[in-house]
Design a protein around this motif. Structure first.
Motif, PDB file in Angstrom:
ATOM      1  N   MET A   1       0.903  -1.067   0.558  1.00 36.23           N
ATOM      2  CA  MET A   1       0.561  -0.260  -0.118  1.00 36.23           C
ATOM      3  C   MET A   1       1.282   1.251  -0.166  1.00 36.23           C
ATOM      4  O   MET A   1       2.066   1.743   0.603  1.00 36.23           O
ATOM      5  CB  MET A   1      -0.684   0.495   1.026  1.00 36.23           C
ATOM      6  CG  MET A   1      -2.072   1.411   0.984  1.00 36.23           C
ATOM      7  SD  MET A   1      -2.965   0.295   2.554  1.00 36.23           S
ATOM      8  CE  MET A   1      -3.840   1.457   2.866  1.00 36.23           C
ATOM      9  N   ALA A   2       0.586   2.336  -0.731  1.00 38.34           N
ATOM     10  CA  ALA A   2       1.310   3.407  -0.655  1.00 38.34           C
ATOM     11  C   ALA A   2       0.967   4.437  -0.111  1.00 38.34           C
ATOM     12  O   ALA A   2       0.404   3.685   1.139  1.00 38.34           O
ATOM     13  CB  ALA A   2       0.726   4.256  -2.023  1.00 38.34           C
ATOM     14  N   MET A   3       1.820   4.856   0.563  1.00 39.19           N
ATOM     15  CA  MET A   3       1.948   6.013   1.499  1.00 39.19           C
ATOM     16  C   MET A   3       1.273   6.789   1.254  1.00 39.19           C
ATOM     17  O   MET A   3       1.171   7.867  -0.205  1.00 39.19           O
ATOM     18  CB  MET A   3       3.307   5.642   1.815  1.00 39.19           C
ATOM     19  CG  MET A   3       5.169   5.498   2.736  1.00 39.19           C
ATOM     20  SD  MET A   3       6.282   6.159   3.116  1.00 39.19           S
ATOM     21  CE  MET A   3       5.995   6.868   4.235  1.00 39.19           C
ATOM     22  N   SER A   4       0.513   7.387   2.392  1.00 33.50           N
ATOM     23  CA  SER A   4       0.015   9.443   2.271  1.00 33.50           C
ATOM     24  C   SER A   4       1.059  10.501   2.191  1.00 33.50           C
ATOM     25  O   SER A   4       2.301   9.635   2.369  1.00 33.50           O
ATOM     26  CB  SER A   4      -0.790   9.543   3.189  1.00 33.50           C
ATOM     27  OG  SER A   4      -0.499  10.214   4.602  1.00 33.50           O
ATOM     28  N   LYS A   5       0.611  11.184   1.277  1.00 33.08           N
ATOM     29  CA  LYS A   5       1.256  12.312   1.164  1.00 33.08           C
ATOM     30  C   LYS A   5       1.535  12.250   2.447  1.00 33.08           C
ATOM     31  O   LYS A   5       2.874  13.029   2.556  1.00 33.08           O
ATOM     32  CB  LYS A   5       0.806  12.954   0.669  1.00 33.08           C
ATOM     33  CG  LYS A   5       0.635  12.850  -1.104  1.00 33.08           C
ATOM     34  CD  LYS A   5      -0.653  14.405  -1.842  1.00 33.08           C
ATOM     35  CE  LYS A   5      -0.282  13.722  -3.276  1.00 33.08           C
ATOM     36  NZ  LYS A   5      -1.143  14.911  -3.786  1.00 33.08           N
ATOM     37  N   GLU A   6       1.300  12.910   3.656  1.00 39.54           N
ATOM     38  CA  GLU A   6       1.516  13.172   5.283  1.00 39.54           C
ATOM     39  C   GLU A   6       2.507  12.493   5.549  1.00 39.54           C
ATOM     40  O   GLU A   6       3.820  12.835   5.893  1.00 39.54           O
ATOM     41  CB  GLU A   6      -0.222  13.282   6.098  1.00 39.54           C
ATOM     42  CG  GLU A   6      -0.776  14.450   5.571  1.00 39.54           C
ATOM     43  CD  GLU A   6      -2.073  13.605   4.485  1.00 39.54           C
ATOM     44  OE1 GLU A   6      -1.836  12.870   4.126  1.00 39.54           O
ATOM     45  OE2 GLU A   6      -2.772  15.221   3.870  1.00 39.54           O
ATOM     46  N   ALA A   7       2.717  11.262   5.050  1.00 42.64           N
ATOM     47  CA  ALA A   7       3.487  10.225   5.491  1.00 42.64           C
ATOM     48  C   ALA A   7       4.679  10.482   5.170  1.00 42.64           C
ATOM     49  O   ALA A   7       5.732  10.644   5.543  1.00 42.64           O
ATOM     50  CB  ALA A   7       2.560   9.238   6.199  1.00 42.64           C
ATOM     51  N   LEU A   8       4.509  10.827   3.267  1.00 43.43           N
ATOM     52  CA  LEU A   8       5.657  11.362   3.260  1.00 43.43           C
ATOM     53  C   LEU A   8       6.321  12.326   3.535  1.00 43.43           C
ATOM     54  O   LEU A   8       7.716  11.988   3.227  1.00 43.43           O
ATOM     55  CB  LEU A   8       5.547  10.682   1.620  1.00 43.43           C
ATOM     56  CG  LEU A   8       5.027   9.558   0.740  1.00 43.43           C
ATOM     57  CD1 LEU A   8       4.461  10.081  -0.370  1.00 43.43           C
ATOM     58  CD2 LEU A   8       6.485   8.875   0.516  1.00 43.43           C
ATOM     59  N   ALA A   9       5.631  13.048   3.481  1.00 43.73           N
ATOM     60  CA  ALA A   9       5.999  14.310   4.730  1.00 43.73           C
ATOM     61  C   ALA A   9       7.413  14.020   5.293  1.00 43.73           C
ATOM     62  O   ALA A   9       8.515  14.692   5.528  1.00 43.73           O
ATOM     63  CB  ALA A   9       4.720  15.728   4.072  1.00 43.73           C
ATOM     64  N   GLU A  10       6.485  13.545   6.054  1.00 39.69           N
ATOM     65  CA  GLU A  10       6.884  13.156   7.561  1.00 39.69           C
ATOM     66  C   GLU A  10       7.838  12.611   7.628  1.00 39.69           C
ATOM     67  O   GLU A  10       9.154  13.319   8.519  1.00 39.69           O
ATOM     68  CB  GLU A  10       5.650  12.005   8.576  1.00 39.69           C
ATOM     69  CG  GLU A  10       6.523  12.457  10.062  1.00 39.69           C
ATOM     70  CD  GLU A  10       5.921  11.656  10.971  1.00 39.69           C
ATOM     71  OE1 GLU A  10       6.023  10.774  11.403  1.00 39.69           O
ATOM     72  OE2 GLU A  10       3.920  12.339  10.933  1.00 39.69           O
ATOM     73  N   GLU A  11       8.023  12.237   6.955  1.00 38.63           N
ATOM     74  CA  GLU A  11       9.288  10.818   6.316  1.00 38.63           C
ATOM     75  C   GLU A  11      10.203  11.581   5.972  1.00 38.63           C
ATOM     76  O   GLU A  11      11.389  12.149   6.477  1.00 38.63           O
ATOM     77  CB  GLU A  11       8.943   9.632   5.105  1.00 38.63           C
ATOM     78  CG  GLU A  11      10.470   9.139   5.303  1.00 38.63           C
ATOM     79  CD  GLU A  11      11.250   8.471   4.001  1.00 38.63           C
ATOM     80  OE1 GLU A  11      12.650   7.828   3.805  1.00 38.63           O
ATOM     81  OE2 GLU A  11      10.311   9.051   3.000  1.00 38.63           O
ATOM     82  N   LEU A  12      10.331  12.741   5.040  1.00 37.55           N
ATOM     83  CA  LEU A  12      11.308  13.348   4.342  1.00 37.55           C
ATOM     84  C   LEU A  12      11.249  14.340   5.659  1.00 37.55           C
ATOM     85  O   LEU A  12      13.014  14.422   5.450  1.00 37.55           O
ATOM     86  CB  LEU A  12      10.508  14.052   3.177  1.00 37.55           C
ATOM     87  CG  LEU A  12      11.412  15.084   2.558  1.00 37.55           C
ATOM     88  CD1 LEU A  12      12.762  14.445   1.945  1.00 37.55           C
ATOM     89  CD2 LEU A  12      11.186  15.436   1.467  1.00 37.55           C
ATOM     90  N   ALA A  13      10.911  14.871   6.481  1.00 39.02           N
ATOM     91  CA  ALA A  13      10.928  15.960   7.159  1.00 39.02           C
ATOM     92  C   ALA A  13      11.826  15.146   8.486  1.00 39.02           C
ATOM     93  O   ALA A  13      12.752  16.408   8.842  1.00 39.02           O
ATOM     94  CB  ALA A  13       9.919  16.617   8.000  1.00 39.02           C
TER      95      ALA A  13
END
Length: 119
Positions: free
Chosen positions: A1-13
């Motif tokens: 399952m793909a990560m949500s945009k929020e989860a992607l943003a949190e991981e990058l941050a």
């Protein structure tokens, strides 16, 4: 399952914050060592010499920026050599390029690297 945009943003941050945190100790230690009196004389001298070859005279803030530019050009030349030689450039070169750009930003913000001190 793909990560949500929020989860992607949190991981990058999280990654970016970790990288910045690791750089802080190293950069501050070196900035104090090389610019012990509040200004990096090597950057100023390199920048003044570069400006003079172009027939210009510059103040210490611009000379510092030109010195940083000189170091960046050297790192990009290393990257170019790596490409020509068919290899990837070192992680150290990539790290240094990021640090030099932040040094330039600090120089513009306070009028010198690491501080605005006349020599």
């Amino acid at each position: 399952m793909a990560m949500s945009k929020e989860a992607l943003a949190e991981e990058l941050a999280h990654w970016w914050s970790k990288m910045a945190s690791e750089e802080i100790d190293m950069v501050v230690r070196k900035a104090v060592e090389y610019g012990g009196n509040g200004a990096a004389l090597d950057l100023i001298q390199i920048g003044q010499n570069l400006a003079l070859t172009a027939g210009r005279r510059v103040h210490n803030e611009e000379a510092t920026e030109l010195g940083i530019y000189f170091y960046i050009v050297g790192k990009v030349a290393r990257w170019t050599a790596a490409i020509v030689e068919g290899r990837r450039v070192s992680d150290d070169t990539i790290l240094d390029l990021g640090i030099y750009t932040r040094m330039a930003a600090r120089n513009r913000e306070v009028g010198g690297w690491p501080f605005n001190r006349e020599i």
